[in-house]
Design an enzyme around this catalytic site. Structure first.
Site, PDB file in Angstrom:
ATOM      1  N   LYS A 196      16.316  39.724 -21.454  1.00 17.18           N
ATOM      2  CA  LYS A 196      17.691  39.747 -21.968  1.00 17.18           C
ATOM      3  C   LYS A 196      18.601  39.471 -20.786  1.00 17.18           C
ATOM      4  CE  LYS A 196      21.361  41.511 -22.929  1.00 17.18           C
ATOM      5  NZ  LYS A 196      22.489  40.762 -22.332  1.00 17.18           N
ATOM      6  N   GLU A 269      17.445  50.294 -12.333  1.00 25.28           N
ATOM      7  CA  GLU A 269      18.003  49.925 -11.020  1.00 25.28           C
ATOM      8  C   GLU A 269      19.506  49.790 -11.203  1.00 25.28           C
ATOM      9  OE1 GLU A 269      16.376  49.682  -8.223  1.00 25.28           O
ATOM     10  OE2 GLU A 269      14.329  49.794  -8.973  1.00 25.28           O
ATOM     11  N   CYS A 303      24.294  44.797  -5.492  1.00 23.80           N
ATOM     12  CA  CYS A 303      24.228  46.249  -5.694  1.00 23.80           C
ATOM     13  C   CYS A 303      24.094  46.995  -4.364  1.00 23.80           C
ATOM     14  CB  CYS A 303      23.065  46.596  -6.608  1.00 23.80           C
ATOM     15  SG  CYS A 303      21.511  45.920  -6.011  1.00 23.80           S
ATOM     16  N   GLU A 403      32.350  51.849  -7.685  1.00 26.01           N
ATOM     17  CA  GLU A 403      31.827  50.569  -7.209  1.00 26.01           C
ATOM     18  C   GLU A 403      32.894  49.499  -7.491  1.00 26.01           C
ATOM     19  OE1 GLU A 403      28.437  49.444  -9.569  1.00 26.01           O
ATOM     20  OE2 GLU A 403      27.388  48.637  -7.836  1.00 26.01           O
TER      21      GLU A 403
HETATM   22  P1  NAD Z   1      25.911  45.947 -17.087  1.00 28.69           P
HETATM   23  O1  NAD Z   1      25.291  47.295 -17.094  1.00 28.69           O
HETATM   24  O2  NAD Z   1      27.210  45.757 -17.737  1.00 28.69           O
HETATM   25  O3  NAD Z   1      24.929  44.874 -17.773  1.00 28.69           O
HETATM   26  C1  NAD Z   1      23.607  44.618 -17.313  1.00 28.69           C
HETATM   27  C2  NAD Z   1      22.803  43.980 -18.455  1.00 28.69           C
HETATM   28  O4  NAD Z   1      22.657  44.947 -19.488  1.00 28.69           O
HETATM   29  C3  NAD Z   1      23.488  42.762 -19.098  1.00 28.69           C
HETATM   30  O5  NAD Z   1      22.498  41.820 -19.467  1.00 28.69           O
HETATM   31  C4  NAD Z   1      24.135  43.369 -20.336  1.00 28.69           C
HETATM   32  O6  NAD Z   1      24.336  42.443 -21.374  1.00 28.69           O
HETATM   33  C5  NAD Z   1      23.083  44.406 -20.714  1.00 28.69           C
HETATM   34  N1  NAD Z   1      23.561  45.519 -21.550  1.00 28.69           N
HETATM   35  C6  NAD Z   1      24.799  46.063 -21.605  1.00 28.69           C
HETATM   36  N2  NAD Z   1      24.814  47.078 -22.503  1.00 28.69           N
HETATM   37  C7  NAD Z   1      23.553  47.184 -23.005  1.00 28.69           C
HETATM   38  C8  NAD Z   1      22.913  48.033 -23.954  1.00 28.69           C
HETATM   39  N3  NAD Z   1      23.578  49.005 -24.570  1.00 28.69           N
HETATM   40  N4  NAD Z   1      21.601  47.835 -24.217  1.00 28.69           N
HETATM   41  C9  NAD Z   1      20.912  46.863 -23.592  1.00 28.69           C
HETATM   42  N5  NAD Z   1      21.455  46.025 -22.692  1.00 28.69           N
HETATM   43  C10 NAD Z   1      22.754  46.186 -22.388  1.00 28.69           C
HETATM   44  O7  NAD Z   1      25.961  45.499 -15.554  1.00 28.69           O
HETATM   45  P2  NAD Z   1      26.591  44.162 -14.953  1.00 28.69           P
HETATM   46  O8  NAD Z   1      28.074  44.302 -14.892  1.00 28.69           O
HETATM   47  O9  NAD Z   1      26.012  42.975 -15.620  1.00 28.69           O
HETATM   48  O10 NAD Z   1      25.987  44.164 -13.470  1.00 28.69           O
HETATM   49  C11 NAD Z   1      26.595  44.778 -12.390  1.00 28.69           C
HETATM   50  C12 NAD Z   1      25.988  46.136 -12.141  1.00 28.69           C
HETATM   51  O11 NAD Z   1      24.598  45.989 -11.897  1.00 28.69           O
HETATM   52  C13 NAD Z   1      26.548  46.797 -10.906  1.00 28.69           C
HETATM   53  O12 NAD Z   1      26.752  48.162 -11.181  1.00 28.69           O
HETATM   54  C14 NAD Z   1      25.436  46.631  -9.875  1.00 28.69           C
HETATM   55  O13 NAD Z   1      25.436  47.583  -8.854  1.00 28.69           O
HETATM   56  C15 NAD Z   1      24.220  46.739 -10.748  1.00 28.69           C
HETATM   57  N6  NAD Z   1      23.051  46.121 -10.109  1.00 28.69           N
HETATM   58  C16 NAD Z   1      22.062  46.930  -9.643  1.00 28.69           C
HETATM   59  C17 NAD Z   1      20.957  46.379  -8.984  1.00 28.69           C
HETATM   60  C18 NAD Z   1      19.848  47.247  -8.440  1.00 28.69           C
HETATM   61  O14 NAD Z   1      18.800  46.709  -8.122  1.00 28.69           O
HETATM   62  N7  NAD Z   1      20.048  48.549  -8.291  1.00 28.69           N
HETATM   63  C19 NAD Z   1      20.884  44.993  -8.822  1.00 28.69           C
HETATM   64  C20 NAD Z   1      21.918  44.200  -9.310  1.00 28.69           C
HETATM   65  C21 NAD Z   1      22.992  44.776  -9.965  1.00 28.69           C
END
Ligand code: NAD
Length: 534
Positions: A196, A269, A303, A403
């Site tokens: 996804k 993550e 991240c 963040e």
């Molecule tokens: P997000 O949580 O908004 O979305 C991440 C993914 O989850 C997207 O594909 C989104 O469509 C999906 N999603 C959202 N709601 C969902 C639900 N209820 N059920 C299933 N899927 C759902 O995050 P973002 O804004 O896309 O990414 C940025 C965030 O990701 C930042 O907080 C960053 O720190 C974190 N991040 C963490 C790592 C790590 O390895 N720790 C790596 C990269 C990014």
């Protein structure tokens, strides 16, 4: 430049490798419309211009169920193949990804707007992960014979079986690396995968899957569903045996709750608010350029990137002056292009840029100093923002604790190491921390006191993340579980314990009074301990 055909809006002028037929071929891979009724597609735009790139089909909950059925059927055949056959697919995929790196970088840039050098580095992550598991998977997945409770007479074997079908939910900031690198060990272990991706950045993931198919991965084994997270997420989690999620802490909590209800495992993550501590013995010629990358690499949308720098008071003024000057120089390289000229690219979207700008504006209004940067750059593109250095940020400002996830950092002054440790740990997050010093022993002692899943000494975040043999993940609110290393492969398996008793000697003997049996049991346990058996 090629021009893609669109239903509405201005047509994006894209790099020549990204043709209309490529975009159409990739979007056709999304599982959507299986129940007959197609949803309104998502309009994908080029970040640099806002122009339309193509239309991404959106999956309904029925589509997600259909995808899971197809993946499940393909998984049985895939899991039955010898591990060597599965690894051979990834041996070929490794080379295919490297030979297609330019097209991958184009597709990453179109959806993310990051600078090309970052797009290339991102695309290299997956071959690195593949190479690691090509080297280690056989040993890690091999059944391990252990001694049973009674030496010689009993044995126990640890076996690892694929979980079944795994959901890999990926964010937009490293869309190719995260979706493909997290799927790699799941597939090698014998699972099917439903990916996804984020709507904005799905094209590079789809291209990666096309390369896996070229490498010999059976069609059907990897499914792609697209849509709003809350729309497809719940059905997705109900349809799989494990969830690998990367994204924000808020979404991770929702996903963890549902996985918990379903009693399936998940690896989360999540976000970070990562500190860097700079000791007073540091070589600034090395520390400043490295910190600039740690803060502004990927336009601050990593991240593990650094948003808080704590500098010893003895060197604070010089550090701030030199860091701000370097950030200002970096700002001059901002650019919207598919070549290696710009060192820093765009933020991912206008919405995200507004969120970053809001953090800076609020800090400024509440009394923080903007040392350099602090403004959007619409003259370059709709979502560009200057590399920004703040001082005087206090805890009542969003940027102090939340963040920001953009090219914004605050530099703080400290006077003693204990104070620096307390400030660094004063956060709900625990993803990454960095220490800069001329003395590795000092740093190692300091590292023991920091609450973070990754700690980088004399580097921002790359050293630990690129060490694919070491499991890596967040502590506190930054995650549950790890990726990379043996743990990053074994999490996609169920561990089965097969016990064998060659002779019936452990059962109670009816002819012997229990008191006597007890004595013999205690004697045996003491003997085994003395002989270091068991
Ligand atoms: P997000 O949580 O908004 O979305 C991440 C993914 O989850 C997207 O594909 C989104 O469509 C999906 N999603 C959202 N709601 C969902 C639900 N209820 N059920 C299933 N899927 C759902 O995050 P973002 O804004 O896309 O990414 C940025 C965030 O990701 C930042 O907080 C960053 O720190 C974190 N991040 C963490 C790592 C790590 O390895 N720790 C790596 C990269 C990014």
């Amino acid at each position: 430049m090629s021009t893609t055909s669109t239903q509405s809006g201005s047509k994006a002028k894209l790099p020549p490798r990204v043709t209309e037929s490529l975009v159409n071929r990739l979007t056709a891979m999304v599982t959507a419309g299986t129940a007959g009724e197609a949803r309104e597609p998502f309009e994908m735009t080029e970040v640099y211009t806002g122009d339309v790139v193509g239309y991404l089909p959106q999956s309904s909950p029925e589509d997600v169920k259909a995808a899971a059925e197809i993946a499940r059927a393909a998984q049985r055949e895939w899991a039955a193949r010898p591990l060597a056959d599965r690894l051979a697919v990834f041996e070929r995929a490794h080379e295919l990804i490297l030979s297609e790196i330019e097209t991958l970088a184009d597709l990453i840039q179109i959806g993310c707007g990051k600078a090309r050098r970052m797009a290339i580095e991102e695309a290299c992550d997956t071959p690195m992960v593949i190479a690691h598991y090509l080297k280690t998977a056989k040993k890690t997945l091999k059944p391990k014979k252990r001694s049973g409770p009674m030496p010689v007479i009993t044995t126990s074997t640890e076996e690892h079986r694929p979980k079944g079908v795994v959901a890999v939910i990926a964010p937009w900031n490293f869309p190719f690396a995260i979706s493909m690198s997290d799927s790699t060990p799941a597939l090698i272990a014998g699972n099917g995968v439903i990916m996804k991706p984020d709507n904005k950045t799905a094209l590079c993931t789809l291209y990666g899957i096309e390369l896996l198919h070229k490498a010999g991965l059976p069609r059907g084994l990897v499914q792609v569903v697209c849509g709003g997270g809350p729309d497809v997420g719940p059905t997705l989690i109900d349809s799989v045996d494990f969830v690998m999620f990367t994204g924000s802490t808020a979404t991770g909590r929702t996903i963890g709750e549902q996985a918990g209800r379903n009693l399936i495992g998940c690896s989360l993550e999540l976000g970070g608010k990562n500190p860097m501590i700079v000791l007073d013995d540091v070589n600034l010629d090395e520390a400043i350029p490295s910190a600039i990358f740690a803060v502004f690499g990927n336009t601050g949308q990593a991240c593990m990137h650094i948003e808080r720098i704590y500098v010893h008071e003895r060197i604070y003024d010089e550090y701030l002056r030199r860091f701000a000057a370097a950030a200002e120089e970096l700002g001059k390289t901002l650019g919207a292009s598919y070549d290696f000229e710009p060192e820093m690219g765009s933020l991912v979207s206008v919405d995200h840029m507004k969120r970053v700008a809001a953090h800076v504006d609020e800090a400024r209004e509440k009394g923080a100093t903007v040392v350099t940067g602090g403004k959007p750059r619409p003259d370059i593109g709709p979502a560009f923002f200057e590399p920004t250095v703040l001082t005087g940020v206090t805890k009542d400002m969003a940027h102090a604790t939340q963040e920001t996830f953009g090219p914004v950092v605050t530099i703080y002054k400290y006077s003693g190491v204990d104070e620096a440790v307390a400030l660094a740990n004063d956060t709900d997050y625990g993803l990454n921390a960095s220490i800069w010093t001329g003395n590795i022993e000092r740093a190692t002692a300091l590292a023991e006191r920091l609450e973070a899943g990754a700690i980088n000494i004399n580097d921002g975040f790359v050293t630990s993340y690129a060490a694919k043999g070491t499991p890596s993940g967040g502590v506190k609110q930054s995650g549950v579980g790890t990726r990379h290393g043996a743990a990053g492969l074994l999490k996609y398996t169920d561990t089965i314990n097969v016990g064998v008793q060659k002779k019936q000697i452990m059962a109670a003997r009816a002819s012997m009074p229990y008191e006597k049996q007890l004595k013999s049991t205690l004697l045996t346990l003491r003997l085994m301990r003395r002989l270091h058996l068991g």
